[in-house]
Scaffold this active site. Sequence first.
Site, PDB file in Angstrom:
ATOM      1  N   ASN A   1      -1.072   5.573  10.642  1.00 49.68           N
ATOM      2  CA  ASN A   1      -1.006   4.570   9.661  1.00 49.68           C
ATOM      3  C   ASN A   1       0.508   4.556   9.210  1.00 49.68           C
ATOM      4  O   ASN A   1       0.877   3.408   8.626  1.00 49.68           O
ATOM      5  CB  ASN A   1      -1.922   4.518   8.552  1.00 49.68           C
ATOM      6  CG  ASN A   1      -3.513   4.093   8.985  1.00 49.68           C
ATOM      7  OD1 ASN A   1      -3.737   3.235   9.463  1.00 49.68           O
ATOM      8  ND2 ASN A   1      -4.211   5.178   8.977  1.00 49.68           N
TER       9      ASN A   1
ATOM     10  N   ASP B   1       1.677   9.376  19.255  1.00 52.41           N
ATOM     11  CA  ASP B   1       0.588   9.500  18.132  1.00 52.41           C
ATOM     12  C   ASP B   1       0.777   8.461  17.002  1.00 52.41           C
ATOM     13  O   ASP B   1       1.801   8.408  16.140  1.00 52.41           O
ATOM     14  CB  ASP B   1       0.690  11.020  17.492  1.00 52.41           C
ATOM     15  CG  ASP B   1      -0.234  11.199  16.437  1.00 52.41           C
ATOM     16  OD1 ASP B   1      -1.123  10.541  16.235  1.00 52.41           O
ATOM     17  OD2 ASP B   1       0.141  12.141  15.550  1.00 52.41           O
ATOM     18  N   ILE B   2      -0.162   7.457  17.007  1.00 47.32           N
ATOM     19  CA  ILE B   2       0.087   6.303  16.350  1.00 47.32           C
ATOM     20  C   ILE B   2      -0.748   6.319  14.960  1.00 47.32           C
ATOM     21  O   ILE B   2      -1.955   6.235  15.003  1.00 47.32           O
ATOM     22  CB  ILE B   2      -0.061   5.005  16.985  1.00 47.32           C
ATOM     23  CG1 ILE B   2       0.643   4.756  18.273  1.00 47.32           C
ATOM     24  CG2 ILE B   2       0.170   3.506  16.178  1.00 47.32           C
ATOM     25  CD1 ILE B   2       0.322   3.785  19.223  1.00 47.32           C
TER      26      ILE B   2
ATOM     27  N   THR C   1      -1.414   9.708   4.972  1.00 42.15           N
ATOM     28  CA  THR C   1      -2.134   8.811   4.232  1.00 42.15           C
ATOM     29  C   THR C   1      -3.373   9.134   3.556  1.00 42.15           C
ATOM     30  O   THR C   1      -3.373   9.076   2.256  1.00 42.15           O
ATOM     31  CB  THR C   1      -2.279   7.673   5.080  1.00 42.15           C
ATOM     32  OG1 THR C   1      -1.093   7.163   5.894  1.00 42.15           O
ATOM     33  CG2 THR C   1      -2.522   6.308   4.345  1.00 42.15           C
TER      34      THR C   1
ATOM     35  N   LYS D   1       4.887   9.002  16.235  1.00 43.90           N
ATOM     36  CA  LYS D   1       5.470  10.030  16.884  1.00 43.90           C
ATOM     37  C   LYS D   1       5.425   9.815  18.186  1.00 43.90           C
ATOM     38  O   LYS D   1       4.549   9.790  18.809  1.00 43.90           O
ATOM     39  CB  LYS D   1       4.649  11.226  16.079  1.00 43.90           C
ATOM     40  CG  LYS D   1       4.614  11.422  14.682  1.00 43.90           C
ATOM     41  CD  LYS D   1       3.965  12.621  14.226  1.00 43.90           C
ATOM     42  CE  LYS D   1       3.715  12.560  12.991  1.00 43.90           C
ATOM     43  NZ  LYS D   1       2.485  11.806  12.628  1.00 43.90           N
TER      44      LYS D   1
ATOM     45  N   ASN E   1       3.389   6.768  10.563  1.00 41.96           N
ATOM     46  CA  ASN E   1       4.731   7.060  11.370  1.00 41.96           C
ATOM     47  C   ASN E   1       3.669   6.857  12.817  1.00 41.96           C
ATOM     48  O   ASN E   1       2.499   6.796  12.868  1.00 41.96           O
ATOM     49  CB  ASN E   1       5.082   8.102  11.187  1.00 41.96           C
ATOM     50  CG  ASN E   1       5.772   8.328   9.945  1.00 41.96           C
ATOM     51  OD1 ASN E   1       6.438   7.326   9.511  1.00 41.96           O
ATOM     52  ND2 ASN E   1       5.341   9.480   9.027  1.00 41.96           N
TER      53      ASN E   1
ATOM     54  N   ASP F   1      -7.008  10.722  16.783  1.00 42.20           N
ATOM     55  CA  ASP F   1      -6.178  11.872  16.194  1.00 42.20           C
ATOM     56  C   ASP F   1      -7.109  13.173  15.905  1.00 42.20           C
ATOM     57  O   ASP F   1      -6.421  14.390  16.062  1.00 42.20           O
ATOM     58  CB  ASP F   1      -5.506  11.450  15.104  1.00 42.20           C
ATOM     59  CG  ASP F   1      -6.435  10.642  13.805  1.00 42.20           C
ATOM     60  OD1 ASP F   1      -7.590  10.289  14.389  1.00 42.20           O
ATOM     61  OD2 ASP F   1      -5.969  10.639  12.699  1.00 42.20           O
ATOM     62  N   ARG F   2      -8.296  13.015  15.439  1.00 39.44           N
ATOM     63  CA  ARG F   2      -9.100  13.984  14.905  1.00 39.44           C
ATOM     64  C   ARG F   2      -9.420  14.715  16.184  1.00 39.44           C
ATOM     65  O   ARG F   2      -9.775  16.193  16.093  1.00 39.44           O
ATOM     66  CB  ARG F   2     -10.031  13.640  14.065  1.00 39.44           C
ATOM     67  CG  ARG F   2      -9.710  12.925  12.899  1.00 39.44           C
ATOM     68  CD  ARG F   2     -11.000  12.500  12.064  1.00 39.44           C
ATOM     69  NE  ARG F   2     -11.214  13.391  11.204  1.00 39.44           N
ATOM     70  CZ  ARG F   2     -12.408  13.607  10.382  1.00 39.44           C
ATOM     71  NH1 ARG F   2     -13.060  12.515  10.192  1.00 39.44           N
ATOM     72  NH2 ARG F   2     -12.750  14.674   9.584  1.00 39.44           N
TER      73      ARG F   2
ATOM     74  N   THR G   1       4.807  13.268 -20.681  1.00 39.23           N
ATOM     75  CA  THR G   1       4.105  12.421 -19.739  1.00 39.23           C
ATOM     76  C   THR G   1       4.368  12.774 -18.046  1.00 39.23           C
ATOM     77  O   THR G   1       3.407  12.722 -17.453  1.00 39.23           O
ATOM     78  CB  THR G   1       4.517  11.007 -19.896  1.00 39.23           C
ATOM     79  OG1 THR G   1       3.980  10.566 -21.298  1.00 39.23           O
ATOM     80  CG2 THR G   1       3.440  10.070 -18.998  1.00 39.23           C
TER      81      THR G   1
END
Length: 239
Positions: free
Chosen positions: A9, A6-7, A132, A13, A11, A109-110, A184
């Site tokens: 942006n 699973d490539i 990401t 896996k 990592n 991936d989707r 802050t």
Amino acid sequence: MLLALDISNTNIKFGLYEQEMMRHHWVVSTVRQRTTDEYAMVLSDLLRHAGLALTDIEDMIISSVVPPLTPVFEDLAVRYCHKEALVVNHTLDLGVQALVDNPWEVGSDRMMTAVAAHHLYGGPAIVIAFSTATTFDVVSVQGDFLGGAIAPGLMISAEALSSAASQLYRVNMTPPRSALGKNTIENMQSGIIYGHVGLVQGLIARLRAEIADEGDEVKVIAHGGLAQFLAPIIPEIQH
């Protein structure tokens, strides 16, 4: 043995399977500049720690949303494993359909998320990937990909805020004492974290309403690098 990649942006896996059982799992950082030989050495080292070698890989399947790295791993499969990798794309028959305007635009991936979610939990479902980007994938009762939404990820939002506002700075991503920040740091943590929670809850509600005709209860599933951090503070997430 089957190596599934699973490539993304952030990592890459690796899952090493013997039949349907995952025997080993590794995660490395995505580096677009690495060559075939460099990634082969990384993978070889990981396999060596498991008492295996590149030649033990009998098949390879790749899901990639980083186009420059797809041919790198295809080359790795041929040169080091002596196999041709199967690359997931819109032409591959996954047993589900992409019921959207332009199926070729849907990331692999989707599509794999839709397949996995339906296999594990059934449909209809909203699957949220906290990475990401924060993506929402909607799966029908039949397991088809219906579409979804893509929003800036939590870390992208935090980086944008600190880099664009000269008097603000990076803060630790931990929930503040309350949404009402008293300094802050707490103000930024509240806006970044609870603001993202509100975004997620709002989109869940809208997507649920738009697929109400699917009938069954809509399951909400989370995965990705930030899922363990965010899921506990989003009660709509069930899995």
